[in-house]
Design a protein around this motif. Structure first.
Motif, PDB file in Angstrom:
ATOM      1  N   PHE A 208       0.799  -1.327  -0.127  1.00 39.80           N
ATOM      2  CA  PHE A 208       0.054  -0.084  -0.045  1.00 39.80           C
ATOM      3  C   PHE A 208       0.873   1.205  -0.040  1.00 39.80           C
ATOM      4  O   PHE A 208       0.589   2.044  -0.739  1.00 39.80           O
ATOM      5  N   ALA A 209       1.947   1.241   0.602  1.00 41.14           N
ATOM      6  CA  ALA A 209       2.784   2.167   1.018  1.00 41.14           C
ATOM      7  C   ALA A 209       3.306   2.487  -0.477  1.00 41.14           C
ATOM      8  O   ALA A 209       3.603   3.728  -1.116  1.00 41.14           O
ATOM      9  N   GLU A 210       3.936   1.583  -1.127  1.00 38.71           N
ATOM     10  CA  GLU A 210       4.479   1.537  -2.546  1.00 38.71           C
ATOM     11  C   GLU A 210       3.467   2.309  -3.425  1.00 38.71           C
ATOM     12  O   GLU A 210       3.606   3.025  -4.490  1.00 38.71           O
ATOM     13  N   SER A 211       2.204   2.193  -3.322  1.00 39.81           N
ATOM     14  CA  SER A 211       1.263   2.658  -4.314  1.00 39.81           C
ATOM     15  C   SER A 211       0.844   3.967  -3.860  1.00 39.81           C
ATOM     16  O   SER A 211       0.527   4.838  -4.923  1.00 39.81           O
ATOM     17  N   LEU A 212       1.110   4.467  -2.686  1.00 38.91           N
ATOM     18  CA  LEU A 212       1.173   5.819  -2.331  1.00 38.91           C
ATOM     19  C   LEU A 212       2.172   6.858  -2.479  1.00 38.91           C
ATOM     20  O   LEU A 212       1.930   8.084  -2.676  1.00 38.91           O
ATOM     21  N   ILE A 213       3.323   6.281  -2.707  1.00 38.09           N
ATOM     22  CA  ILE A 213       4.500   7.232  -3.115  1.00 38.09           C
ATOM     23  C   ILE A 213       4.119   8.107  -4.303  1.00 38.09           C
ATOM     24  O   ILE A 213       4.455   9.125  -4.064  1.00 38.09           O
ATOM     25  N   PRO A 214       3.780   7.526  -5.460  1.00 36.31           N
ATOM     26  CA  PRO A 214       3.441   8.197  -6.760  1.00 36.31           C
ATOM     27  C   PRO A 214       2.534   9.631  -6.370  1.00 36.31           C
ATOM     28  O   PRO A 214       2.489  10.599  -6.718  1.00 36.31           O
ATOM     29  N   VAL A 215       1.465   8.908  -5.476  1.00 37.63           N
ATOM     30  CA  VAL A 215       0.557   9.963  -5.045  1.00 37.63           C
ATOM     31  C   VAL A 215       1.239  11.189  -4.342  1.00 37.63           C
ATOM     32  O   VAL A 215       1.003  12.324  -4.794  1.00 37.63           O
ATOM     33  N   ARG A 216       1.974  10.956  -3.324  1.00 39.30           N
ATOM     34  CA  ARG A 216       3.016  12.129  -2.872  1.00 39.30           C
ATOM     35  C   ARG A 216       3.580  12.674  -3.666  1.00 39.30           C
ATOM     36  O   ARG A 216       3.791  14.042  -3.543  1.00 39.30           O
ATOM     37  N   ASP A 217       4.352  12.131  -4.500  1.00 43.89           N
ATOM     38  CA  ASP A 217       5.252  12.784  -5.697  1.00 43.89           C
ATOM     39  C   ASP A 217       4.358  13.949  -6.254  1.00 43.89           C
ATOM     40  O   ASP A 217       4.767  15.034  -6.488  1.00 43.89           O
ATOM     41  N   SER A 218       3.224  13.426  -6.651  1.00 36.41           N
ATOM     42  CA  SER A 218       2.331  14.324  -7.572  1.00 36.41           C
ATOM     43  C   SER A 218       1.908  15.459  -6.634  1.00 36.41           C
ATOM     44  O   SER A 218       1.878  16.669  -7.178  1.00 36.41           O
ATOM     45  N   LEU A 219       1.633  15.246  -5.463  1.00 35.47           N
ATOM     46  CA  LEU A 219       1.226  16.691  -4.469  1.00 35.47           C
ATOM     47  C   LEU A 219       2.299  17.531  -4.258  1.00 35.47           C
ATOM     48  O   LEU A 219       2.222  18.748  -4.404  1.00 35.47           O
ATOM     49  N   GLU A 220       3.575  16.923  -4.158  1.00 33.77           N
ATOM     50  CA  GLU A 220       4.734  17.558  -4.000  1.00 33.77           C
ATOM     51  C   GLU A 220       5.157  18.423  -5.066  1.00 33.77           C
ATOM     52  O   GLU A 220       5.619  19.707  -5.045  1.00 33.77           O
ATOM     53  N   ALA A 221       4.905  17.804  -6.243  1.00 34.01           N
ATOM     54  CA  ALA A 221       5.206  18.541  -7.541  1.00 34.01           C
ATOM     55  C   ALA A 221       4.248  19.519  -7.874  1.00 34.01           C
ATOM     56  O   ALA A 221       4.526  20.654  -8.153  1.00 34.01           O
ATOM     57  N   ALA A 222       2.854  19.337  -7.567  1.00 32.93           N
ATOM     58  CA  ALA A 222       2.116  20.501  -7.499  1.00 32.93           C
ATOM     59  C   ALA A 222       2.233  21.695  -6.818  1.00 32.93           C
ATOM     60  O   ALA A 222       2.022  22.712  -6.919  1.00 32.93           O
ATOM     61  N   LEU A 223       2.533  21.354  -5.425  1.00 38.17           N
ATOM     62  CA  LEU A 223       2.929  22.438  -4.579  1.00 38.17           C
ATOM     63  C   LEU A 223       4.355  23.111  -4.951  1.00 38.17           C
ATOM     64  O   LEU A 223       4.453  24.558  -4.303  1.00 38.17           O
ATOM     65  N   ALA A 224       5.127  22.582  -5.611  1.00 40.17           N
ATOM     66  CA  ALA A 224       6.572  23.472  -6.035  1.00 40.17           C
ATOM     67  C   ALA A 224       6.273  24.361  -7.076  1.00 40.17           C
ATOM     68  O   ALA A 224       7.074  25.122  -7.174  1.00 40.17           O
ATOM     69  N   LEU A 225       5.190  24.097  -7.983  1.00 42.90           N
ATOM     70  CA  LEU A 225       4.979  24.891  -9.180  1.00 42.90           C
ATOM     71  C   LEU A 225       4.079  26.374  -8.429  1.00 42.90           C
ATOM     72  O   LEU A 225       2.980  26.272  -7.870  1.00 42.90           O
ATOM     73  N   SER A 226       4.776  27.573  -8.564  1.00 39.20           N
ATOM     74  CA  SER A 226       4.070  28.689  -7.976  1.00 39.20           C
ATOM     75  C   SER A 226       3.167  29.365  -8.916  1.00 39.20           C
ATOM     76  O   SER A 226       2.159  29.942  -8.445  1.00 39.20           O
ATOM     77  N   ASP A 227       3.586  29.231 -10.186  1.00 41.88           N
ATOM     78  CA  ASP A 227       2.698  30.096 -11.333  1.00 41.88           C
ATOM     79  C   ASP A 227       1.654  29.012 -11.762  1.00 41.88           C
ATOM     80  O   ASP A 227       2.408  28.343 -13.113  1.00 41.88           O
ATOM     81  N   GLN A 228       0.504  28.895 -11.425  1.00 42.51           N
ATOM     82  CA  GLN A 228      -0.406  27.912 -11.969  1.00 42.51           C
ATOM     83  C   GLN A 228      -1.714  28.575 -12.107  1.00 42.51           C
ATOM     84  O   GLN A 228      -2.180  29.441 -11.049  1.00 42.51           O
ATOM     85  N   THR A 229      -2.558  28.214 -12.825  1.00 42.59           N
ATOM     86  CA  THR A 229      -3.851  28.682 -13.123  1.00 42.59           C
ATOM     87  C   THR A 229      -4.668  27.743 -12.383  1.00 42.59           C
ATOM     88  O   THR A 229      -4.242  26.587 -11.947  1.00 42.59           O
ATOM     89  N   ALA A 230      -5.669  28.060 -12.084  1.00 47.59           N
ATOM     90  CA  ALA A 230      -6.910  27.481 -11.347  1.00 47.59           C
ATOM     91  C   ALA A 230      -7.152  26.127 -12.022  1.00 47.59           C
ATOM     92  O   ALA A 230      -7.394  25.009 -11.675  1.00 47.59           O
ATOM     93  N   GLU A 231      -7.137  26.436 -13.548  1.00 44.26           N
ATOM     94  CA  GLU A 231      -7.527  25.054 -14.380  1.00 44.26           C
ATOM     95  C   GLU A 231      -6.440  24.121 -14.394  1.00 44.26           C
ATOM     96  O   GLU A 231      -6.767  22.816 -13.975  1.00 44.26           O
ATOM     97  N   ALA A 232      -5.132  24.430 -14.178  1.00 46.39           N
ATOM     98  CA  ALA A 232      -3.843  23.665 -14.190  1.00 46.39           C
ATOM     99  C   ALA A 232      -4.053  22.989 -12.738  1.00 46.39           C
ATOM    100  O   ALA A 232      -3.703  21.762 -12.498  1.00 46.39           O
ATOM    101  N   TRP A 233      -4.388  23.615 -11.737  1.00 48.33           N
ATOM    102  CA  TRP A 233      -4.424  23.012 -10.451  1.00 48.33           C
ATOM    103  C   TRP A 233      -5.512  21.932 -10.465  1.00 48.33           C
ATOM    104  O   TRP A 233      -5.205  20.743  -9.767  1.00 48.33           O
ATOM    105  N   ARG A 234      -6.711  22.279 -10.968  1.00 51.59           N
ATOM    106  CA  ARG A 234      -7.615  21.207 -11.064  1.00 51.59           C
ATOM    107  C   ARG A 234      -7.375  20.076 -11.623  1.00 51.59           C
ATOM    108  O   ARG A 234      -7.535  18.950 -11.261  1.00 51.59           O
ATOM    109  N   GLU A 235      -6.761  20.196 -12.877  1.00 51.15           N
ATOM    110  CA  GLU A 235      -6.224  19.044 -13.672  1.00 51.15           C
ATOM    111  C   GLU A 235      -5.102  18.217 -12.856  1.00 51.15           C
ATOM    112  O   GLU A 235      -5.137  16.849 -12.848  1.00 51.15           O
TER     113      GLU A 235
END
Length: 198
Positions: free
Chosen positions: A94-121
């Motif tokens: 289960f932890a192995e399955s969650l690692i990509p989810v965390r990676d995606s969340l961290e990548a989303a937070l690392a981007l500062s200039d995003q539109t609302a539409e990009a955030w939603r996607e």
């Protein structure tokens, strides 16, 4: 010579006893005693043989008992180790399955200039990853629709409210529940219908 002095040989001899019969009786007694002694000796040998065989069997059974006890102890110890490993590493998949989810969340937070539409996607893609992780690990949601029969094994009633739905059915879902491999992880929080308002 006088008549009182007779020859000792001339004295009347006692009649001779026939000893052949007596010898036969003595020989019979001796042979029966020998036979009894032989039987007793054989019986003692039989008992000694039986005793030694019994002692050998007891030693064999004792050794088998000790081996069985040692094997049972090894099985118990291995089972305890397996349980400890299962507790320690049971969530590994289960932890192995969650690692990509965390990676995606961290990548989303690392981007500062995003539109609302990009955030939603990005959030939708992350949710798809999370749903895939849940499916791989047999984690399923329990989300009863209004009007479904109340199931106390999967639902937790917060209150009963009057509604248009029949009595004993779900009137409203407040929070989804989850099962993992058919075991309730968290029951769905619901409001149960008490029947038509009257």
């Amino acid at each position: 010579m006088s008549a009182s002095k007779e020859n000792p040989d001339s004295q009347a001899k006692e009649p001779a006893v026939d000893t052949s019969e007596q010898l036969e009786v003595n020989a019979d007694d001796a042979s029966s005693e020998a036979a009894e002694a032989q039987e007793q000796l054989e019986a003692e040998k039989d008992w000694a043989t039986l005793l030694s065989e019994s002692e050998a069997k007891i030693a064999q059974y004792h050794e088998e008992l000790l081996r069985a006890r040692a094997e049972a102890e090894n099985i118990r110890r291995r089972a305890q180790e397996d349980v400890a490993k299962a507790r320690k590493f049971g969530t590994e998949s289960f932890a192995e399955s969650l690692i990509p989810v965390r990676d995606s969340l961290e990548a989303a937070l690392a981007l500062s200039d995003q539109t609302a539409e990009a955030w939603r996607e990005g959030v939708e893609a992350t949710l798809r990853q999370l749903n895939a992780a849940f499916e791989r690990n047999l984690l399923r949601e329990v989300a009863p629709a209004a009007g479904e029969k109340f199931d106390p094994h999967h639902h937790q009633a917060i209150s009963a409210v009057p509604s248009d739905h029949p009595e004993g059915t779900v009137a409203q879902l407040l929070q989804k529940g989850y099962t993992i491999a058919d075991r309730v992880l968290r029951p769905a929080l619901v409001m149960v219908s008490s029947g038509q308002p009257g």
